[in-house]
Design an enzyme around this catalytic site. Structure first.
Site, mmCIF file in Angstrom:
data_model
loop_
_atom_site.group_PDB
_atom_site.id
_atom_site.type_symbol
_atom_site.label_atom_id
_atom_site.label_comp_id
_atom_site.label_asym_id
_atom_site.label_seq_id
_atom_site.Cartn_x
_atom_site.Cartn_y
_atom_site.Cartn_z
ATOM 1 N N ASP A 172 -8.116 -5.314 -0.276
ATOM 2 C CA ASP A 172 -8.675 -5.911 -1.490
ATOM 3 C C ASP A 172 -8.479 -7.426 -1.559
ATOM 4 O O ASP A 172 -9.266 -8.128 -2.193
ATOM 5 C CB ASP A 172 -8.038 -5.270 -2.725
ATOM 6 C CG ASP A 172 -8.321 -3.790 -2.822
ATOM 7 O OD1 ASP A 172 -9.501 -3.421 -2.780
ATOM 8 O OD2 ASP A 172 -7.361 -3.003 -2.925
ATOM 9 N N HIS A 182 0.857 -1.183 0.000
ATOM 10 C CA HIS A 182 0.000 0.000 0.000
ATOM 11 C C HIS A 182 0.889 1.226 0.000
ATOM 12 O O HIS A 182 1.942 1.245 0.653
ATOM 13 C CB HIS A 182 -0.912 -0.002 1.235
ATOM 14 C CG HIS A 182 -2.032 0.984 1.165
ATOM 15 N ND1 HIS A 182 -1.858 2.322 1.453
ATOM 16 C CD2 HIS A 182 -3.338 0.831 0.839
ATOM 17 C CE1 HIS A 182 -3.021 2.946 1.306
ATOM 18 N NE2 HIS A 182 -3.929 2.071 0.934
#
Length: 399
Positions: free
Chosen positions: A335, A284
């Site tokens: 996700d 991320h």
């Protein structure tokens, strides 16, 4: 004339000297740059994790319904029982699409990209909303509530028309997540459907807000011009469509389907890494030490796998996560395990990113409202890398 010039000169002489502006620091992609302030969301890359208006997202995902989280983001506080009832009643009342939007959805080609449909439909909603030109706080909250109610209908209507399926209307006695699940998958009523709706509700809460991500920042940049809310949301949807921002859970699901079985997972990932391929669902831009939301969704994915009697995707995911941690030191983001849950629910993969919008619309609208109430036009500078100053050559002398 001379006196006027003399007075002007004397005033200029008494003024303080102007400081030379410092050269702005260049940060590609605005990485690490603080571009504004917000009281909506705190992203802590540590033990604190993520919080919405001071509430830990782990508590909200476990204890609150998504409707409560939407109210918190849009209004500023968790609702009372009466406020929540009024809020859900208004959502039900606005769960209808204006005629022009219905007509548009009936005309588009079946192969049209769902995010293109959604982007254009929201723009059309801006043409038909009775308060489109009113950018006051209360009007923007009311418009945000209408968008929250209408976006699931846009997604479901377009998908059903494209696949020749009959319309399904939302039911007032169902939660937001229950209605969304039924609209997209026709699942409702039985025990697996209740479990799926519970997990979907948690995913909506986890996706609702995440500070100055690309689509949210796009919405705030647009809103900073003092344009209308629908224009800012249209910009956000267009930004989310890009594969570097949206679509990660869809890509993870596609990866699972390509791998096919747990037995092939380790070899598949190792071969992909050897070929310098990026494994979607890991790492991320901000959360360098892991995404606390991922652990929450992993628990839900495991629970839903047990209830559905189908562990294939969960077992594959956990093995891939182990390999990625060993080989690259990377941890899964939100996700990754969301893809497991959505595969079990039977949500069409092309709708994963539009489902994200069903949740993030709350954060986007809250940011638009916040931006315009403390507005300063967002106008950064750029570092010039072109040629130095040069003389203009008339057209007839150019060779």
């Amino acid at each position: 004339m001379s006196n006027g010039i003399g007075n002007f000169t004397r005033r200029m002489m008494t003024m303080q000297p102007v400081e030379t502006a410092k050269t702005p620091t260049y940060s590609p992609g605005l990485d690490g740059v603080l571009a504004g302030e917000t009281n909506l969301c705190h992203v802590d890359d540590g033990e604190g994790g993520l919080s919405y208006r001071g509430y830990a997202v782990s508590d909200l995902a476990e204890k609150a319904r998504f409707e409560e989280v939407a109210y918190l983001l849009l209004v500023g506080q968790l609702p009372t029982q009466k406020e929540l009832q009024d809020f859900t009643t208004q959502l039900a009342a606005h769960s209808v699409l204006p005629g022009p939007v219905e007509a548009f959805l009936g005309l588009v080609p079946p192969a049209a990209h769902p995010m293109d449909l959604l982007r254009t439909s929201v723009s059309l909603l801006g043409l038909t909303d009775p308060e489109a030109s009113d950018s006051s706080h209360n009007a923007n909250v009311r418009k945000a509530l209408r968008l929250l109610a209408q976006i699931p209908l846009i997604i479901a209507t377009a998908h059903r028309l494209a696949n020749g399926k009959p319309r399904v209307e939302p039911q007032a006695d169902r939660s937001f997540a229950e209605n969304l699940l039924a609209l997209l998958t026709d699942r409702s009523g039985d025990e697996p459907a209740h479990a799926m709706a519970h997990v979907l509700d948690a995913s909506l809460t986890l996706y609702a807000e995440h500070e100055f991500n690309a689509s949210t920042f796009s919405a705030r940049v647009t809103a900073s011009t003092m344009t209308d809310l629908h224009s800012a949301i249209t910009a956000a949807i267009g930004t989310l469509k890009g594969p570097l921002h949206g679509g990660a859970n869809e890509a993870v699901a596609t990866m699972f389907l390509d791998i096919k079985s747990r037995d092939r997972a380790k070899r598949w990932v190792q071969a992909a890494l050897a070929g310098k391929q990026r494994i979607t669902g890991f790492g991320h831009r901000v959360l360098k030490h892991g995404d606390s939301r991922s652990a929450i969704m992993q628990q839900h994915a495991e629970s839903l796998s047990r209830i559905c009697g189908d562990y294939r995707w969960y077992e594959m995911a956990t093995l891939i996560a182990q390999v990625m941690q060993q080989e690259k030191g990377l941890y899964p983001n939100l996700d990754f395990y969301t893809a497991v849950a959505y595969l079990l629910m039977g949500i069409p993969r092309a709708l994963y990113t539009p489902v994200f919008v069903c949740s993030r619309i709350t954060g986007w609208c809250a940011h638009v409202i916040e931006q315009q109430e403390h507005n300063r036009l967002i106008r950064p500078r750029a570092r010039y890398t072109g040629p130095p100053m040069r003389e203009y050559v008339p057209l007839d002398r150019r060779r």
